[in-house]
Design an enzyme around this catalytic site. Structure first.
Site, PDB file in Angstrom:
ATOM      1  N   ASP A   1       0.890  -1.169   0.000  1.00  6.19           N
ATOM      2  CA  ASP A   1       0.000   0.000   0.000  1.00  6.19           C
ATOM      3  C   ASP A   1       0.925   1.215   0.000  1.00  6.19           C
ATOM      4  O   ASP A   1       1.661   1.434   0.969  1.00  6.19           O
ATOM      5  CB  ASP A   1      -0.877  -0.046   1.259  1.00  6.19           C
ATOM      6  CG  ASP A   1      -1.788   1.179   1.334  1.00  6.19           C
ATOM      7  OD1 ASP A   1      -1.591   2.141   0.572  1.00  6.19           O
ATOM      8  OD2 ASP A   1      -2.703   1.156   2.184  1.00  6.19           O
TER       9      ASP A   1
ATOM     10  N   LYS B   1      -2.500  15.541  -9.270  1.00  2.00           N
ATOM     11  CA  LYS B   1      -1.747  15.409 -10.530  1.00  2.00           C
ATOM     12  C   LYS B   1      -0.986  16.696 -10.866  1.00  2.00           C
ATOM     13  O   LYS B   1       0.092  16.652 -11.468  1.00  2.00           O
ATOM     14  CB  LYS B   1      -2.686  14.988 -11.666  1.00  2.00           C
ATOM     15  CG  LYS B   1      -3.229  13.565 -11.489  1.00  2.00           C
ATOM     16  CD  LYS B   1      -2.099  12.527 -11.409  1.00  2.00           C
ATOM     17  CE  LYS B   1      -2.580  11.133 -11.180  1.00  2.00           C
ATOM     18  NZ  LYS B   1      -1.488  10.147 -11.051  1.00  2.00           N
TER      19      LYS B   1
ATOM     20  N   TYR C   1      -8.135  14.781  -7.220  1.00  2.00           N
ATOM     21  CA  TYR C   1      -7.341  14.144  -8.280  1.00  2.00           C
ATOM     22  C   TYR C   1      -6.553  15.209  -9.050  1.00  2.00           C
ATOM     23  O   TYR C   1      -5.343  15.069  -9.257  1.00  2.00           O
ATOM     24  CB  TYR C   1      -8.260  13.359  -9.231  1.00  2.00           C
ATOM     25  CG  TYR C   1      -7.512  12.538 -10.256  1.00  2.00           C
ATOM     26  CD1 TYR C   1      -6.903  11.339  -9.894  1.00  2.00           C
ATOM     27  CD2 TYR C   1      -7.413  12.959 -11.588  1.00  2.00           C
ATOM     28  CE1 TYR C   1      -6.221  10.578 -10.834  1.00  2.00           C
ATOM     29  CE2 TYR C   1      -6.727  12.204 -12.520  1.00  2.00           C
ATOM     30  CZ  TYR C   1      -6.133  11.011 -12.147  1.00  2.00           C
ATOM     31  OH  TYR C   1      -5.448  10.262 -13.071  1.00  2.00           O
TER      32      TYR C   1
HETATM   33  N1  LIG Z   1      -6.535   5.800 -17.090  1.00  2.00           N
HETATM   34  C1  LIG Z   1      -6.430   7.092 -17.306  1.00  2.00           C
HETATM   35  O1  LIG Z   1      -7.257   7.697 -18.000  1.00  2.00           O
HETATM   36  C2  LIG Z   1      -5.259   7.856 -16.753  1.00  2.00           C
HETATM   37  C3  LIG Z   1      -4.939   9.071 -17.361  1.00  2.00           C
HETATM   38  C4  LIG Z   1      -3.870   9.806 -16.860  1.00  2.00           C
HETATM   39  C5  LIG Z   1      -3.137   9.336 -15.802  1.00  2.00           C
HETATM   40  N2  LIG Z   1      -3.474   8.157 -15.214  1.00  2.00           N
HETATM   41  C6  LIG Z   1      -2.647   7.735 -14.073  1.00  2.00           C
HETATM   42  O2  LIG Z   1      -1.933   6.568 -14.398  1.00  2.00           O
HETATM   43  C7  LIG Z   1      -1.703   5.794 -13.217  1.00  2.00           C
HETATM   44  C8  LIG Z   1      -2.170   4.370 -13.453  1.00  2.00           C
HETATM   45  O3  LIG Z   1      -3.563   4.402 -13.672  1.00  2.00           O
HETATM   46  P1  LIG Z   1      -4.327   3.295 -14.533  1.00  2.00           P
HETATM   47  O4  LIG Z   1      -5.152   4.003 -15.511  1.00  2.00           O
HETATM   48  O5  LIG Z   1      -3.385   2.275 -14.966  1.00  2.00           O
HETATM   49  O6  LIG Z   1      -5.347   2.778 -13.409  1.00  2.00           O
HETATM   50  P2  LIG Z   1      -5.538   1.332 -12.742  1.00  2.00           P
HETATM   51  O7  LIG Z   1      -6.639   1.495 -11.757  1.00  2.00           O
HETATM   52  O8  LIG Z   1      -5.688   0.297 -13.793  1.00  2.00           O
HETATM   53  O9  LIG Z   1      -4.138   1.107 -12.011  1.00  2.00           O
HETATM   54  C9  LIG Z   1      -3.820   1.749 -10.809  1.00  2.00           C
HETATM   55  C10 LIG Z   1      -3.235   0.715  -9.875  1.00  2.00           C
HETATM   56  O10 LIG Z   1      -2.897   1.366  -8.650  1.00  2.00           O
HETATM   57  C11 LIG Z   1      -3.235   0.464  -7.613  1.00  2.00           C
HETATM   58  N3  LIG Z   1      -3.421   1.160  -6.344  1.00  2.00           N
HETATM   59  C12 LIG Z   1      -4.454   1.911  -5.926  1.00  2.00           C
HETATM   60  N4  LIG Z   1      -4.257   2.322  -4.665  1.00  2.00           N
HETATM   61  C13 LIG Z   1      -3.063   1.827  -4.274  1.00  2.00           C
HETATM   62  C14 LIG Z   1      -2.311   1.900  -3.085  1.00  2.00           C
HETATM   63  N5  LIG Z   1      -2.744   2.568  -2.007  1.00  2.00           N
HETATM   64  N6  LIG Z   1      -1.129   1.272  -3.039  1.00  2.00           N
HETATM   65  C15 LIG Z   1      -0.662   0.571  -4.110  1.00  2.00           C
HETATM   66  N7  LIG Z   1      -1.330   0.459  -5.273  1.00  2.00           N
HETATM   67  C16 LIG Z   1      -2.524   1.079  -5.333  1.00  2.00           C
HETATM   68  C17 LIG Z   1      -4.519  -0.195  -8.081  1.00  2.00           C
HETATM   69  O11 LIG Z   1      -4.793  -1.402  -7.369  1.00  2.00           O
HETATM   70  C18 LIG Z   1      -4.211  -0.423  -9.547  1.00  2.00           C
HETATM   71  O12 LIG Z   1      -3.602  -1.672  -9.761  1.00  2.00           O
HETATM   72  C19 LIG Z   1      -2.443   6.519 -12.100  1.00  2.00           C
HETATM   73  O13 LIG Z   1      -1.527   7.299 -11.384  1.00  2.00           O
HETATM   74  C20 LIG Z   1      -3.423   7.385 -12.833  1.00  2.00           C
HETATM   75  O14 LIG Z   1      -3.775   8.515 -12.083  1.00  2.00           O
HETATM   76  C21 LIG Z   1      -4.502   7.390 -15.685  1.00  2.00           C
END
Ligand SMILES: NC(=O)c1ccc[n+]([C@@H]2O[C@H](COP(=O)([O-])OP(=O)(O)OC[C@H]3O[C@@H](n4cnc5c(N)ncnc54)[C@H](O)[C@@H]3O)[C@@H](O)[C@H]2O)c1
Length: 376
Positions: free
Chosen positions: A97, A232, A228
């Site tokens: 975590d 970011k 959020y």
């Molecule tokens: N999907 C989008 O549209 C998008 C766009 C821009 C940026 N992002 C960023 O990219 C990153 C990855 O996002 P994603 O789209 O792959 O989402 P996702 O939900 O598929 O992956 C995020 C992962 O983080 C893990 N997580 C959550 N809380 C946690 C904690 N306390 N400790 C450890 N792990 C934890 C989740 O279990 C998950 O596996 C994030 O930082 C997100 O903000 C995503």
């Protein structure tokens, strides 16, 4: 010969080692992934899992931390049994975590102890969450900008404090990861001694890379995603500050990705509905951008935006079309340190001076030892 970034005396881009803009239309060489030890937080799903799949195919050792243990274990089982995975490749999942300092310390320790080189080459701070509550029905655990119980007829009892859990994961968690990365990465030996029997991947100069995950929400506001958006933007602040010091102080490259909306488990239902019919970014585009930053050891202090793929027409003179290609990855936010104000200029100049003095102290100490008998 490469032209200087700026001739402006207020430009410190060269002083901090910021590299030139990335040309995203150029191919890159993935062979440098082989043998790298890469730690990924939030690696069980979405971008993190996609990075892991792609980099494992190219021979990287991976240490994945997440709270989604089932997805993490399944991913590791899948990667270990893939035909492209070598028996010697280290692929590990560990519960972590990111809001817990002891969890993160333990994840980094596992990475160091399980890596064939007992050190790290790169860290991806990928864990992240987003507000999934419905803004029309706020609850005590959701929606920062709609305090719970706004009904004036009830009483004047102040609302409970906002949970700030998104800041805890997306900001505190990333700060913990980055801090540990700045501790562990400089401990890898950048210049291993080659011997005739060492594999080529272990005789290359070592890399030290932190890849941060910001977002379109780090550049523009997302209404009702206040926490959020704040987190970011903060990652952009972290990146922009670190790119002034991490390379000079520790030889650590810091780069950031800012993807547009991509269909991963992160995207809330409300977001999917609002974006219906709109082209989204693709996981493949994010993997492409992240891989470019991971393999190009000369890229330092750069930010790449990842959007939907668009058709780009390369033109010659007089409206002539020379070629067409699809592009989803773009260089953004490149101007920091190309014209700074007095405080930053003086601070960095003093830092450089101190480093120079430290180097000379080392030379003088060694000379003293040689002249007066002390041997190292
Ligand atoms: N999907 C989008 O549209 C998008 C766009 C821009 C940026 N992002 C960023 O990219 C990153 C990855 O996002 P994603 O789209 O792959 O989402 P996702 O939900 O598929 O992956 C995020 C992962 O983080 C893990 N997580 C959550 N809380 C946690 C904690 N306390 N400790 C450890 N792990 C934890 C989740 O279990 C998950 O596996 C994030 O930082 C997100 O903000 C995503």
């Amino acid at each position: 010969m490469v032209a200087p970034l700026r001739n402006d005396p207020w430009s410190v881009a060269d002083m901090v080692g910021m590299s030139h803009p990335v040309d995203c239309s150029k191919p890159y060489d993935t062979s440098t992934l082989a043998g790298k030890t890469i730690l990924i937080t939030g690696g069980a799903s979405g971008f993190g899992a996609a990075f892991a799949r792609h980099w494992a195919q190219h021979g990287a050792h991976l240490i994945i931390g997440d709270v989604n243990d089932r997805a993490g274990e399944e991913l590791v089982a899948e990667l270990r049994s893939a035909p492209s995975t070598a028996a010697s490749q280290v692929i590990v999942y560990q519960h972590c975590d990111v809001t817990s300092w002891p969890d993160q310390v333990a994840l980094f320790q596992t990475a160091i102890s399980s890596s064939p080189t007992h050190s790290l080459d790169a860290v991806v701070a990928g864990a992240g969450i987003i507000e999934k509550g419905n803004p029309l029905t706020p609850s005590p655990t959701s929606t920062f900008d709609l305090p719970y119980n706004l009904d004036p007829s009830t009483n004047n009892t102040p609302p409970p404090p906002p949970p700030l859990h998104i800041l805890a994961v997306n900001l505190t968690g990333v700060m913990y990861t980055t801090h540990l990365a700045l501790y562990h990465l400089p401990r890898n030996n950048p210049n291993p001694n080659p011997t005739p029997s060492t594999p080529q991947s272990s005789t290359r100069p070592r890399d030290r890379h932190i890849l941060l995950l910001s977002s379109i929400a780090g550049l523009t506001p997302l209404p009702h995603q206040t926490e959020y958006t704040t987190s970011k933007h903060a990652i952009m602040g972290l990146f922009r500050a670190l790119r002034g010091t991490a390379w000079q102080a520790h030889g650590v490259r810091v780069n950031v990705l800012a993807p547009y909306f991509v269909d991963t488990p992160l995207l809330p239902v409300a977001g999917r509905v609002l974006l219906a019919g709109v082209p989204l970014g693709e996981v493949g585009g994010v993997v492409d951008a992240g891989t470019r930053l991971m393999v190009e050891g000369g890229v330092r202090g750069r930010a790449l935006g990842v959007g939907p793929g668009v058709r780009v027409v390369d033109g010659g003179g007089g409206g002539r079309v020379e070629g067409e290609r699809r592009q989803a990855v773009w260089e953004i936010y490149g101007h920091d340190y190309e014209r700074v104000e007095t405080f930053v200029w003086r601070y960095l100049a003093v830092m450089n001076l101190m480093r120079g003095i430290k180097g000379w102290v080392g030379v003088v100490t060694d000379m003293w030892g040689i002249c007066f008998g002390r041997r190292r």
